[in-house]
Design a protein around this motif. Structure first.
Motif, PDB file in Angstrom:
ATOM      1  N   TYR A 204       0.850  -1.195   0.000  1.00 52.17           N
ATOM      2  CA  TYR A 204       0.000   0.000   0.000  1.00 52.17           C
ATOM      3  C   TYR A 204       0.882   1.239   0.000  1.00 52.17           C
ATOM      4  O   TYR A 204       2.006   1.220   0.509  1.00 52.17           O
ATOM      5  N   LYS A 205       0.359   2.327  -0.535  1.00 47.77           N
ATOM      6  CA  LYS A 205       1.142   3.564  -0.533  1.00 47.77           C
ATOM      7  C   LYS A 205       0.221   4.773  -0.486  1.00 47.77           C
ATOM      8  O   LYS A 205      -0.959   4.717  -0.855  1.00 47.77           O
ATOM      9  N   GLY A 206       0.786   5.876  -0.020  1.00 45.04           N
ATOM     10  CA  GLY A 206       0.052   7.134   0.022  1.00 45.04           C
ATOM     11  C   GLY A 206       1.028   8.271   0.202  1.00 45.04           C
ATOM     12  O   GLY A 206       2.224   8.060   0.457  1.00 45.04           O
ATOM     13  N   THR A 207       0.550   9.483   0.052  1.00 48.08           N
ATOM     14  CA  THR A 207       1.389  10.667   0.210  1.00 48.08           C
ATOM     15  C   THR A 207       0.786  11.591   1.261  1.00 48.08           C
ATOM     16  O   THR A 207      -0.426  11.800   1.281  1.00 48.08           O
ATOM     17  N   LEU A 208       1.643  12.106   2.128  1.00 53.13           N
ATOM     18  CA  LEU A 208       1.216  13.077   3.120  1.00 53.13           C
ATOM     19  C   LEU A 208       1.915  14.397   2.850  1.00 53.13           C
ATOM     20  O   LEU A 208       3.104  14.419   2.516  1.00 53.13           O
ATOM     21  N   THR A 209       1.201  15.483   2.982  1.00 56.52           N
ATOM     22  CA  THR A 209       1.820  16.789   2.799  1.00 56.52           C
ATOM     23  C   THR A 209       2.677  17.111   4.019  1.00 56.52           C
ATOM     24  O   THR A 209       2.527  16.498   5.084  1.00 56.52           O
ATOM     25  N   PHE A 210       3.575  18.075   3.855  1.00 60.06           N
ATOM     26  CA  PHE A 210       4.404  18.484   4.983  1.00 60.06           C
ATOM     27  C   PHE A 210       3.535  19.001   6.122  1.00 60.06           C
ATOM     28  O   PHE A 210       3.804  18.736   7.299  1.00 60.06           O
ATOM     29  N   GLU A 211       2.464  19.720   5.788  1.00 60.26           N
ATOM     30  CA  GLU A 211       1.577  20.240   6.820  1.00 60.26           C
ATOM     31  C   GLU A 211       0.933  19.116   7.630  1.00 60.26           C
ATOM     32  O   GLU A 211       0.788  19.216   8.852  1.00 60.26           O
ATOM     33  N   GLN A 212       0.548  18.022   6.955  1.00 53.96           N
ATOM     34  CA  GLN A 212      -0.059  16.893   7.658  1.00 53.96           C
ATOM     35  C   GLN A 212       0.947  16.209   8.589  1.00 53.96           C
ATOM     36  O   GLN A 212       0.609  15.842   9.719  1.00 53.96           O
ATOM     37  N   MET A 213       2.178  16.043   8.120  1.00 55.63           N
ATOM     38  CA  MET A 213       3.205  15.440   8.955  1.00 55.63           C
ATOM     39  C   MET A 213       3.504  16.323  10.159  1.00 55.63           C
ATOM     40  O   MET A 213       3.687  15.846  11.275  1.00 55.63           O
ATOM     41  N   LEU A 214       3.548  17.628   9.918  1.00 54.33           N
ATOM     42  CA  LEU A 214       3.837  18.568  10.991  1.00 54.33           C
ATOM     43  C   LEU A 214       2.723  18.562  12.024  1.00 54.33           C
ATOM     44  O   LEU A 214       2.976  18.620  13.233  1.00 54.33           O
ATOM     45  N   GLU A 215       1.496  18.453  11.551  1.00 55.20           N
ATOM     46  CA  GLU A 215       0.351  18.433  12.457  1.00 55.20           C
ATOM     47  C   GLU A 215       0.393  17.203  13.350  1.00 55.20           C
ATOM     48  O   GLU A 215       0.004  17.250  14.521  1.00 55.20           O
ATOM     49  N   ALA A 216       0.896  16.082  12.824  1.00 54.72           N
ATOM     50  CA  ALA A 216       0.964  14.844  13.591  1.00 54.72           C
ATOM     51  C   ALA A 216       2.166  14.793  14.514  1.00 54.72           C
ATOM     52  O   ALA A 216       2.247  13.942  15.398  1.00 54.72           O
ATOM     53  N   ASN A 217       3.120  15.708  14.325  1.00 58.37           N
ATOM     54  CA  ASN A 217       4.357  15.706  15.099  1.00 58.37           C
ATOM     55  C   ASN A 217       4.149  16.481  16.404  1.00 58.37           C
ATOM     56  O   ASN A 217       3.866  17.679  16.400  1.00 58.37           O
ATOM     57  N   LYS A 218       4.301  15.791  17.534  1.00 58.00           N
ATOM     58  CA  LYS A 218       4.075  16.425  18.838  1.00 58.00           C
ATOM     59  C   LYS A 218       5.016  17.598  19.078  1.00 58.00           C
ATOM     60  O   LYS A 218       4.658  18.579  19.733  1.00 58.00           O
ATOM     61  N   ALA A 219       6.254  17.497  18.547  1.00 56.81           N
ATOM     62  CA  ALA A 219       7.223  18.567  18.779  1.00 56.81           C
ATOM     63  C   ALA A 219       6.771  19.875  18.150  1.00 56.81           C
ATOM     64  O   ALA A 219       7.105  20.957  18.629  1.00 56.81           O
ATOM     65  N   SER A 220       5.987  19.783  17.063  1.00 53.35           N
ATOM     66  CA  SER A 220       5.542  20.998  16.385  1.00 53.35           C
ATOM     67  C   SER A 220       4.572  21.801  17.235  1.00 53.35           C
ATOM     68  O   SER A 220       4.373  22.997  17.004  1.00 53.35           O
ATOM     69  N   LYS A 221       3.964  21.160  18.236  1.00 55.92           N
ATOM     70  CA  LYS A 221       2.997  21.856  19.087  1.00 55.92           C
ATOM     71  C   LYS A 221       3.681  22.925  19.944  1.00 55.92           C
ATOM     72  O   LYS A 221       3.013  23.796  20.503  1.00 55.92           O
ATOM     73  N   THR A 222       5.015  22.857  20.050  1.00 58.66           N
ATOM     74  CA  THR A 222       5.736  23.853  20.837  1.00 58.66           C
ATOM     75  C   THR A 222       6.008  25.117  20.040  1.00 58.66           C
ATOM     76  O   THR A 222       6.474  26.113  20.596  1.00 58.66           O
ATOM     77  N   LEU A 223       5.748  25.075  18.730  1.00 62.08           N
ATOM     78  CA  LEU A 223       6.028  26.237  17.886  1.00 62.08           C
ATOM     79  C   LEU A 223       4.920  27.278  17.996  1.00 62.08           C
ATOM     80  O   LEU A 223       3.743  26.945  18.101  1.00 62.08           O
ATOM     81  N   SER A 224       5.316  28.540  17.938  1.00 58.55           N
ATOM     82  CA  SER A 224       4.323  29.605  17.857  1.00 58.55           C
ATOM     83  C   SER A 224       3.754  29.610  16.443  1.00 58.55           C
ATOM     84  O   SER A 224       4.324  28.990  15.534  1.00 58.55           O
ATOM     85  N   LYS A 225       2.626  30.284  16.246  1.00 58.22           N
ATOM     86  CA  LYS A 225       2.027  30.327  14.907  1.00 58.22           C
ATOM     87  C   LYS A 225       2.997  30.949  13.908  1.00 58.22           C
ATOM     88  O   LYS A 225       3.112  30.489  12.761  1.00 58.22           O
ATOM     89  N   LYS A 226       3.738  31.958  14.351  1.00 57.88           N
ATOM     90  CA  LYS A 226       4.692  32.621  13.475  1.00 57.88           C
ATOM     91  C   LYS A 226       5.792  31.648  13.048  1.00 57.88           C
ATOM     92  O   LYS A 226       6.130  31.566  11.859  1.00 57.88           O
ATOM     93  N   ASP A 227       6.336  30.903  14.016  1.00 56.39           N
ATOM     94  CA  ASP A 227       7.396  29.947  13.698  1.00 56.39           C
ATOM     95  C   ASP A 227       6.863  28.787  12.862  1.00 56.39           C
ATOM     96  O   ASP A 227       7.547  28.278  11.974  1.00 56.39           O
ATOM     97  N   HIS A 228       5.635  28.362  13.164  1.00 59.77           N
ATOM     98  CA  HIS A 228       5.016  27.273  12.406  1.00 59.77           C
ATOM     99  C   HIS A 228       4.871  27.671  10.944  1.00 59.77           C
ATOM    100  O   HIS A 228       5.251  26.925  10.029  1.00 59.77           O
ATOM    101  N   ASP A 229       4.321  28.867  10.709  1.00 63.98           N
ATOM    102  CA  ASP A 229       4.117  29.339   9.339  1.00 63.98           C
ATOM    103  C   ASP A 229       5.449  29.536   8.615  1.00 63.98           C
ATOM    104  O   ASP A 229       5.560  29.257   7.419  1.00 63.98           O
TER     105      ASP A 229
END
Length: 305
Positions: A204-229
């Protein structure tokens, strides 16, 4: 001691960076090496695909451990280009790891790292076997201890604590979490039947966007909206469109192989993980305290930041 301490620290950080990279995005670029089976069934419907991946996720979560052989390669990235191979056992719930690493990326950046290194993770602490040569410079203690969470807690910096904990969460990622991510792919599809490592599997295969991977990454929750964008913008500028994710599910319902790959304008990363012996006993033990040297204590004594 300052120069040698800095060198050992560089090696240790390189190893941890590799571990984070591998755990954070298990790879593949759609180039399967398995031979198609002659009795490959017709392509499955999206509903059937989702059921298979969901069932594999549940079985893998319950297994809690497996033997793993993982290879990561990077190309077109200058001094960081190369390969690293990891073999050993990985456990989840709780997260543990006992693997041996080898490959050119261990010495990336001129750290002069060993050709092979054993790495143990237990209770959110990393232990790295620096080898006999380095042990001679560490009072005979060949194991380097790296407790990121304890170091962050000692700092009293709440932001740093979140970032360190997020980094450990990355290293703790397991095949079950990768399957959960694949379920979020908007273009998940069944490729067909293939034989992998002597096992009959469904690919099986599929593609995830960078935004989707980032959303699933717990470490990204520490970023401010400015840093995230800003991070999303920089990745798009670098040409990263998404992660190609693949899984080969064996007849027992477990992933026999998982690939995740990404390509950018300046290069690509590919990681392949082959799993076996699900439910194996992950008897991971920390090395004796008398044989370990705390990295942060060593740097503190050397007067380094």
């Amino acid at each position: 001691m300052g120069k040698s301490a800095g060198k050992r620290a560089g090696i240790a950080v390189t190893v941890v960076a590799l571990a984070v990279g591998v755990a954070g995005c298990q790879d593949g670029t759609g180039k399967a090496s398995g031979a198609p089976a002659s009795d490959a069934p017709k392509t499955q419907s999206l509903g059937d695909i989702t059921k298979v991946i969901q069932a594999a996720y549940e079985k893998t979560s319950a297994a809690k451990a497996a033997k793993v052989k993982m290879t990561m390669s990077m190309t077109g990235t200058g001094a960081d280009s190369g390969t690293v191979e990891m073999t050993g056992v990985q456990g989840w719930d709780p997260a543990v790891m006992d693997i041996t690493m080898k490959g050119s990326m261990l010495s990336a950046g001129g750290t002069g790292g060993p050709e092979q290194m054993r790495m143990v993770m237990l209770d959110n602490v990393m232990y790295m076997d620096m080898g006999a040569k380095q042990a001679a410079e560490m009072d005979g203690k060949r194991w380097m201890k790296m407790d990121l969470k304890a170091a962050a807690d000692m700092s009293g910096d709440k932001s740093l604590q979140k970032q360190m904990t997020g980094g450990l969460d990355n290293m703790n990622q397991d095949p079950a979490q990768q399957l959960a991510l694949l379920l979020d792919s908007p273009n998940l599809k069944h490729v067909g039947a293939e034989k992998i490592n002597g096992m009959e599997t469904q690919h099986y295969k599929g593609t995830l966007t960078f935004e989707q991977m980032l959303e699933a990454n717990k470490a990204s929750k520490t970023l401010s909206k400015k840093d995230h964008d800003a991070l999303v913008a920089s990745m798009k500028k670098a040409g990263l469109k998404g992660y190609d994710t693949e899984v080969w599910v064996n007849e027992d319902g477990y992933p026999a192989r998982m690939d995740v790959g990404m390509t950018m304008a300046q290069g690509s990363m590919q990681i392949r993980a082959d799993y076996s012996d699900y439910g194996t006993q992950a008897a991971v033990q920390a090395p004796p305290a008398k044989d370990t040297l705390d990295l942060f204590e060593m740097l503190k004594g050397a007067g380094q930041a």
